[in-house]
Design an enzyme around this catalytic site. Structure first.
Site, PDB file in Angstrom:
ATOM      1  N   HIS A   1     -44.808  62.608 -60.749  1.00  0.00           N
ATOM      2  CA  HIS A   1     -46.192  63.020 -61.166  1.00  0.00           C
ATOM      3  C   HIS A   1     -46.387  64.559 -60.740  1.00  0.00           C
ATOM      4  O   HIS A   1     -45.910  65.015 -59.616  1.00  0.00           O
ATOM      5  CB  HIS A   1     -47.151  62.026 -60.497  1.00  0.00           C
ATOM      6  CG  HIS A   1     -48.671  62.433 -61.065  1.00  0.00           C
ATOM      7  ND1 HIS A   1     -49.240  63.376 -60.708  1.00  0.00           N
ATOM      8  CD2 HIS A   1     -49.334  61.723 -61.936  1.00  0.00           C
ATOM      9  CE1 HIS A   1     -50.414  63.500 -61.210  1.00  0.00           C
ATOM     10  NE2 HIS A   1     -50.495  62.579 -62.232  1.00  0.00           N
TER      11      HIS A   1
ATOM     12  N   GLU B   1     -48.547  66.013 -59.486  1.00  0.00           N
ATOM     13  CA  GLU B   1     -49.517  66.114 -58.116  1.00  0.00           C
ATOM     14  C   GLU B   1     -48.124  65.685 -56.937  1.00  0.00           C
ATOM     15  O   GLU B   1     -48.440  66.415 -55.661  1.00  0.00           O
ATOM     16  CB  GLU B   1     -50.490  64.993 -57.830  1.00  0.00           C
ATOM     17  CG  GLU B   1     -51.690  65.695 -58.543  1.00  0.00           C
ATOM     18  CD  GLU B   1     -52.446  64.452 -59.075  1.00  0.00           C
ATOM     19  OE1 GLU B   1     -52.267  63.263 -58.699  1.00  0.00           O
ATOM     20  OE2 GLU B   1     -53.352  64.617 -60.181  1.00  0.00           O
TER      21      GLU B   1
ATOM     22  N   GLY C   1     -55.801  58.773 -65.096  1.00  0.00           N
ATOM     23  CA  GLY C   1     -56.090  58.786 -63.771  1.00  0.00           C
ATOM     24  C   GLY C   1     -57.923  58.333 -63.709  1.00  0.00           C
ATOM     25  O   GLY C   1     -57.910  57.108 -63.481  1.00  0.00           O
TER      26      GLY C   1
ATOM     27  N   ASN D   1     -53.412  54.999 -63.205  1.00  0.00           N
ATOM     28  CA  ASN D   1     -52.811  55.635 -62.015  1.00  0.00           C
ATOM     29  C   ASN D   1     -54.227  55.999 -61.097  1.00  0.00           C
ATOM     30  O   ASN D   1     -54.928  56.866 -61.573  1.00  0.00           O
ATOM     31  CB  ASN D   1     -52.288  56.900 -62.373  1.00  0.00           C
ATOM     32  CG  ASN D   1     -51.916  58.063 -61.136  1.00  0.00           C
ATOM     33  OD1 ASN D   1     -51.668  57.321 -60.011  1.00  0.00           O
ATOM     34  ND2 ASN D   1     -51.378  58.915 -61.341  1.00  0.00           N
ATOM     35  N   TRP D   2     -54.286  54.960 -60.121  1.00  0.00           N
ATOM     36  CA  TRP D   2     -55.745  55.310 -59.303  1.00  0.00           C
ATOM     37  C   TRP D   2     -55.505  56.034 -58.301  1.00  0.00           C
ATOM     38  O   TRP D   2     -56.508  56.671 -57.614  1.00  0.00           O
ATOM     39  CB  TRP D   2     -55.680  53.823 -58.702  1.00  0.00           C
ATOM     40  CG  TRP D   2     -55.938  52.537 -59.447  1.00  0.00           C
ATOM     41  CD1 TRP D   2     -56.174  52.525 -60.821  1.00  0.00           C
ATOM     42  CD2 TRP D   2     -56.485  51.265 -58.960  1.00  0.00           C
ATOM     43  NE1 TRP D   2     -56.286  51.256 -61.164  1.00  0.00           N
ATOM     44  CE2 TRP D   2     -56.704  50.368 -60.152  1.00  0.00           C
ATOM     45  CE3 TRP D   2     -56.540  50.460 -57.779  1.00  0.00           C
ATOM     46  CZ2 TRP D   2     -57.045  49.252 -59.855  1.00  0.00           C
ATOM     47  CZ3 TRP D   2     -56.942  49.479 -57.684  1.00  0.00           C
ATOM     48  CH2 TRP D   2     -57.200  48.706 -58.751  1.00  0.00           C
ATOM     49  N   LYS D   3     -54.027  57.009 -58.142  1.00  0.00           N
ATOM     50  CA  LYS D   3     -54.019  57.896 -57.172  1.00  0.00           C
ATOM     51  C   LYS D   3     -54.543  57.378 -55.772  1.00  0.00           C
ATOM     52  O   LYS D   3     -54.332  56.248 -55.351  1.00  0.00           O
ATOM     53  CB  LYS D   3     -54.812  59.175 -57.758  1.00  0.00           C
ATOM     54  CG  LYS D   3     -54.344  59.429 -58.884  1.00  0.00           C
ATOM     55  CD  LYS D   3     -54.864  60.844 -59.513  1.00  0.00           C
ATOM     56  CE  LYS D   3     -54.207  61.104 -60.906  1.00  0.00           C
ATOM     57  NZ  LYS D   3     -54.497  62.499 -61.192  1.00  0.00           N
TER      58      LYS D   3
ATOM     59  N   GLU E   1     -47.623  64.738 -69.378  1.00  0.00           N
ATOM     60  CA  GLU E   1     -49.006  65.056 -68.867  1.00  0.00           C
ATOM     61  C   GLU E   1     -48.998  66.785 -68.603  1.00  0.00           C
ATOM     62  O   GLU E   1     -48.429  67.233 -67.436  1.00  0.00           O
ATOM     63  CB  GLU E   1     -49.177  64.449 -67.402  1.00  0.00           C
ATOM     64  CG  GLU E   1     -49.157  62.969 -67.448  1.00  0.00           C
ATOM     65  CD  GLU E   1     -49.810  62.369 -66.195  1.00  0.00           C
ATOM     66  OE1 GLU E   1     -50.804  61.539 -66.503  1.00  0.00           O
ATOM     67  OE2 GLU E   1     -49.542  62.707 -65.340  1.00  0.00           O
TER      68      GLU E   1
ATOM     69  N   SER F   1     -56.665  63.681 -68.598  1.00  0.00           N
ATOM     70  CA  SER F   1     -58.108  63.469 -69.074  1.00  0.00           C
ATOM     71  C   SER F   1     -58.252  62.588 -70.404  1.00  0.00           C
ATOM     72  O   SER F   1     -59.148  62.601 -71.189  1.00  0.00           O
ATOM     73  CB  SER F   1     -58.907  64.902 -69.307  1.00  0.00           C
ATOM     74  OG  SER F   1     -58.732  65.576 -68.209  1.00  0.00           O
TER      75      SER F   1
ATOM     76  N   GLY G   1     -57.330  65.761 -64.759  1.00  0.00           N
ATOM     77  CA  GLY G   1     -58.441  65.714 -64.012  1.00  0.00           C
ATOM     78  C   GLY G   1     -59.745  66.852 -64.208  1.00  0.00           C
ATOM     79  O   GLY G   1     -60.389  67.136 -63.608  1.00  0.00           O
TER      80      GLY G   1
HETATM   81  P1  PGA Z   1     -56.568  62.006 -65.270  1.00  0.00           P
HETATM   82  O1  PGA Z   1     -55.211  61.664 -64.544  1.00  0.00           O
HETATM   83  O2  PGA Z   1     -56.797  60.906 -66.408  1.00  0.00           O
HETATM   84  O3  PGA Z   1     -57.937  62.051 -64.414  1.00  0.00           O
HETATM   85  O4  PGA Z   1     -56.621  63.321 -65.950  1.00  0.00           O
HETATM   86  C1  PGA Z   1     -54.101  61.461 -65.124  1.00  0.00           C
HETATM   87  C2  PGA Z   1     -52.762  61.391 -64.283  1.00  0.00           C
HETATM   88  O5  PGA Z   1     -52.940  62.358 -63.403  1.00  0.00           O
HETATM   89  O6  PGA Z   1     -51.998  60.562 -64.349  1.00  0.00           O
END
Ligand code: PGA
Length: 255
Positions: free
Chosen positions: A98, A100, A238, A11-13, A171, A217, A177
């Site tokens: 997600h 976010e 991510g 997931n490059w966001k 998640e 993470s 993150g």
């Molecule tokens: P992260 O993000 O690996 O940077 O913790 C995971 C995600 O939000 O899909």
């Protein structure tokens, strides 16, 4: 016993400009062509890169996904993309719900469910995300919160080809993150609970075939331990998906 091939999803966001994004996807594609991996790889770049990344990964076995979609096919929805548009750009997957998006855009589980129906309509595999906050875990409410997200966000009707058309990603919000990860025993408990719900909702065959990813993470240093946990069928990655060597190492850690 059902064998589920692991899915390692990046997931490059909101990261990546054209040159870097195309190079990253092309390098991953090159590695997959040279060395058939033990897992399925998926990249979910930001929307402006979808078409060029589709070209960069063509013929490599790496799949492409969007990070969100609208519920409608088309219309007056400024700034949105439909599931059909993602499919038209070469996507086979879409990440939905997600944390976010739930936090930044106030997305409810019922909206996520409608988006999952849109994904199905367009022939995309939805990756539906669920997970508790730190406060919810501290209050001992993690499983309860996850259960209601699963019950309210997933499609009402069973997916047709289970492994191919629906994925759930657990998640924990506090692990995204932050460098913190859930312990293998906490992950095992949550994934077993989600599996039980999937079987209850869709029946044994379909519920057993749906892949459940862990995200939050995931790094080369913790991936092997997490990927060995029962009912962990891959990772939603991510930060580490933006570094080719780290993302590849996570894939290589799949048993
Ligand atoms: P992260 O993000 O690996 O940077 O913790 C995971 C995600 O939000 O899909």
């Amino acid at each position: 016993m059902v064998m589920r091939r692991k899915l390692i999803a990046g997931n490059w966001k909101m990261n990546g400009l054209r040159a870097g994004g195309i190079a990253l996807a092309g390098d991953l594609a090159g590695k997959c062509k040279a060395e058939a991996p033990n897992c399925d790889f998926l990249v979910c770049p930001p929307a402006h890169l979808l078409i060029s990344v589709a070209e960069a990964i063509a013929g490599s076995g790496v799949a492409l996904g969007g990070q969100d979609c609208h519920t409608a096919v088309s219309g007056a929805h400024t700034g949105d993309l439909s599931a059909e548009m993602l499919a038209d750009a070469g996507c086979g997957f879409v990440i939905l719900g997600h944390s976010e998006r739930r936090a930044d855009h106030g997305e409810s589980s019922s909206l996520v469910r409608s988006k999952a129906a849109a994904a199905k309509r367009a022939g995309l595999t939805a990756i539906v995300c669920v997970g508790e906050t730190a406060d919810e875990r501290k209050a001992g409410r993690a499983l309860e919160v996850i259960e209601s997200q699963v019950r309210e966000s997933l499609p009402e009707t069973a997916p047709e080809a289970a492994e191919a058309s629906l994925v759930v990603a657990y998640e924990p919000v506090w692990a995204i993150g932050t460098g913190l990860t859930a312990t293998p025993s906490d992950v095992a408990e949550v994934h077993a609970h989600i599996r039980k719900l999937l079987v209850e909702l869709y029946g044994n065959d379909t519920g057993s075939a749906i892949r459940i990813l862990y995200g939050g993470s995931v790094k080369p240093g913790n991936a092997a331990e997490l990927m060995a946990v029962g009912d962990v069928d891959g990772a939603l990655v991510g930060g580490a998906s933006l570094k080719l060597d780290d993302f590849w190492a996570i894939g290589r850690s799949c048993p």
